[in-house]
Scaffold this active site. Structure first.
Site, PDB file in Angstrom:
ATOM      1  N   SER A 255       0.827  -1.198   0.000  1.00  0.00           N
ATOM      2  CA  SER A 255       0.000   0.000   0.000  1.00  0.00           C
ATOM      3  C   SER A 255       0.872   1.262   0.000  1.00  0.00           C
ATOM      4  CB  SER A 255      -0.964  -0.046   1.190  1.00  0.00           C
ATOM      5  OG  SER A 255      -2.042   0.851   1.008  1.00  0.00           O
ATOM      6  N   ASP A 350      -7.981  -5.950  -6.088  1.00  0.00           N
ATOM      7  CA  ASP A 350      -7.587  -4.855  -5.196  1.00  0.00           C
ATOM      8  C   ASP A 350      -8.511  -3.674  -5.480  1.00  0.00           C
ATOM      9  OD1 ASP A 350      -6.424  -2.822  -3.748  1.00  0.00           O
ATOM     10  OD2 ASP A 350      -4.412  -3.086  -4.575  1.00  0.00           O
ATOM     11  N   HIS A 384      -6.868  -6.327  -1.582  1.00  0.00           N
ATOM     12  CA  HIS A 384      -5.767  -5.424  -1.257  1.00  0.00           C
ATOM     13  C   HIS A 384      -4.925  -5.906  -0.077  1.00  0.00           C
ATOM     14  CE1 HIS A 384      -3.614  -1.624  -1.080  1.00  0.00           C
ATOM     15  NE2 HIS A 384      -3.894  -1.513   0.216  1.00  0.00           N
TER      16      HIS A 384
END
Length: 443
Positions: A255, A350, A384
Site C-alpha cells: 500500500s 484490489d 488489497h
C-alpha cells in the site's frame, strides 16, 4: 428408591420414567465425555502455521457445528462457525470434510480462522503486537436443541518463535522494532508499514531474517509531507548491524509503504531486493523530500470519484489521479535508477487502487530501459490486504489515511490461497537475492 434411608414407594410408570431419564442423561454425558476435539500437531503453533482440526467420538453421521472465537488487541470479538457431518465412524476431519453451511462451504482446512468476523461491519482484526499470541477458542456444538458444547480446545498462535529477540529501536530518527533470530549473521529486511505493525516482521524473523519494522506514518496527524531521510537511516542501521551479512538490505512493503520503498531503491544505496505488494508507482497523497529538497510531487485523490457501496464502505479504486498524465509525472518514482531486484505483487480484486495497472506501468518502464531486474506475481480473486497466511480475511475496514471505511476487495477463498503462496514466495525471493556464504539459516 431410597432417600435419606427411607423407602419411597412409586408406581411402575413413574419408576420407568425416572429410570429412562437417568439412563438417557447418563448416555448423553458419556457421549459428550467421549467426544474429543484435537488440534494437530499441537494446540500451540506459530501464527503462519496450519493446524488440523479433528473431532472424534460422535455418532455415525451426526451433524455438528464447529465454532471459533477470538478477541483482537482492541477488545473486538470475532467469530466464525461451520456445520459438518461426521463419517460412519463418528469423526470429522477439516482437512477432508466439507462444511455444509455457515461462514464458508466446502473443504477449507483453516476456514474457521480465515472467516473470523466481528458482529459489526468494517472491522479489521488487529493483531499487530508480537509478544502476545493470537488465541482462538474452538468448540463443537450439538446441531439440535440448545446447541450445547460437546468439546472445546484453545489454539495459541505465537508470532515470535523460540530464540527470536524483540528490541524497540530509538536511534536518531528511527522509531521501530528490531527482531533478531539467534546466532547469525543474517540477511536484513526493512519492513515498511503504512502504520506500525510487528506481525509480518517477527514472522519473517522466525524464518531466519533480521527484520526492522517501521511505519511510514507515526500517527494520523503527520500526513502533510514525508521525508526520505529517516528511512535512509533505517537502511543504514541494518547495513551496519553486526549480525547482518555484507550483501545489502531487502525491503518489504504494501500500500502506501510501496512508494517509500521504491524511492529508497531509487535514491539510496544498499537496497538489494524489494517486495512491492499492492502499491503504486508514484508518491500518493504527500510530497516526498530528501536532503531538505522536494524530490517527488504528490499524486492526489479526486474524491468526486469515490463510490459508496450498499454496505456503507466506499470504493476508492478509481479516485486516484493518473500518474502518467503530464501534470502528474513529477510524482512517478524513477525506479529505472534502482539497482535492486524487484518482486512486484498485484491482486486482481484490489479495490483500494489499480495495483495491476501500476505494476504493468513499472514493468513496461523497466523494459524500455533494458532492465530485467524484476519478476511479477498476479493473484486472481485476491484483494488489497495481502498478509501472512491464516489470519482473518477483511473485506472492508476503516482506511487509516482517509478516515472513512473502504472496501478492500477479494474473494475469501482465493485471497487465502494467495496469502499462503505469497508468503513462501517472499521468503524464497529474499533468500535468493540476499544470500551470502554466512547466511545459511533457512528456518
Amino acid at each position: 428408591i431410597v432417600i435419606d434411608n427411607s423407602v419411597l414407594k412409586i408406581s411402575k410408570i413413574h419408576l420407568w420414567k425416572v429410570v429412562s431419564f437417568l439412563s438417557v442423561f447418563d448416555l448423553s454425558e458419556k457421549m459428550s465425555n467421549q467426544i474429543r476435539l484435537r488440534l494437530l500437531p499441537s494446540t500451540r503453533c506459530l501464527f503462519d502455521e496450519p493446524v488440523q482440526l479433528k473431532v472424534a467420538g460422535l455418532r455415525s453421521r451426526q451433524v455438528v457445528t464447529i465454532k471459533a472465537t477470538s478477541t483482537d488487541e482492541r477488545e473486538v470479538v470475532f467469530g466464525s462457525s461451520a456445520t459438518y457431518r461426521a463419517d460412519d465412524g463418528g469423526e470429522v476431519d477439516l482437512n477432508r470434510d466439507p462444511s455444509l453451511n455457515g461462514s464458508y462451504v466446502g473443504v477449507q482446512p483453516m476456514g474457521l480462522l480465515q472467516s473470523l468476523k466481528a458482529d459489526t461491519l468494517h472491522k479489521y482484526f488487529f493483531k499487530n503486537k508480537a509478544l502476545k499470541p493470537h488465541v482462538v477458542k474452538f468448540s463443537v456444538h450439538e446441531q439440535e436443541a440448545d446447541g450445547r458444547i460437546l468439546a472445546e480446545e484453545t489454539n495459541e498462535r505465537f508470532l515470535m518463535g523460540d530464540g527470536v529477540s524483540r528490541d524497540p529501536i530509538k536511534e536518531g530518527n528511527i522509531r521501530g522494532v528490531l527482531f533478531t533470530p539467534p546466532e547469525g549473521p543474517f540477511p536484513a529486511v526493512l519492513d515498511l508499514g503504512t502504520f506500525m505493525s510487528e506481525k509480518r516482521a517477527c514472522l519473517l524473523a522466525n524464518k531466519g531474517f533480521l527484520v526492522l519494522t517501521i511505519a511510514v506514518f507515526s500517527d494520523r496527524q503527520n500526513m502533510k509531507e514525508i521525508h526520505l531521510d529517516p528511512f535512509k537511516e533505517a537502511v543504514d542501521f541494518l547495513r551496519h548491524h553486526p549480525k547482518v551479512g555484507p550483501v545489502g538490505v531487502g525491503i518489504i512493503s504494501r500500500s502506501k509503504g510501496t512508494d517509500i520503498a521504491l524511492s529508497l531503491a531509487a535514491f539510496v544505496p544498499g537496497v538489494e531486493a524489494l517486495v512491492w505488494i499492492n502499491g503504486t508507482s508514484a508518491s500518493v497523497g504527500t510530497p516526498l523530500y530528501y536532503k531538505k529538497q522536494q524530490i517527488l510531487s504528490p499524486l492526489m485523490f479526486d474524491f468526486s470519484k469515490v463510490i459508496t457501496t450498499k454496505s456503507g464502505a466506499n470504493l476508492i479504486k478509481y479516485a486516484t489521479d493518473d500518474p502518467l498524465e503530464e501534470k502528474n509525472k513529477g510524482s512517478l518514482v524513477p525506479i529505472e535508477r534502482a539497482k535492486s531486484q524487484f518482486l512486484f505483487v498485484a491482486a486482481e480484486d484490489d479495490l483500494n487502487w489499480d495495483s495491476k495497472d501500476y505494476m504493468d506501468e513499472m514493468v513496461e518502464r523497466l523494459k524500455r530501459c533494458g532492465k530485467e531486474n524484476f519478476e511479477t506475481v498476479f493473484y486472481p480473486g485476491a484483494g488489497h490486504l495481502l498478509e501472512p497466511p491464516y489470519g482473518p480475511f477483511c473485506s472492508s475496514a476503516l482506511h487509516g489515511m482517509l478516515s472513512f471505511s473502504v472496501v478492500w476487495g477479494g474473494e475469501p477463498r482465493a485471497h487465502a490461497a494467495a496469502e499462503i503462496h505469497l508468503w513462501k514466495k517472499i521468503q524464497e525471493f529474499f533468500r535468493t537475492h540476499l544470500r551470502h556464504t554466512g547466511c545459511l539459516h533457512t528456518h
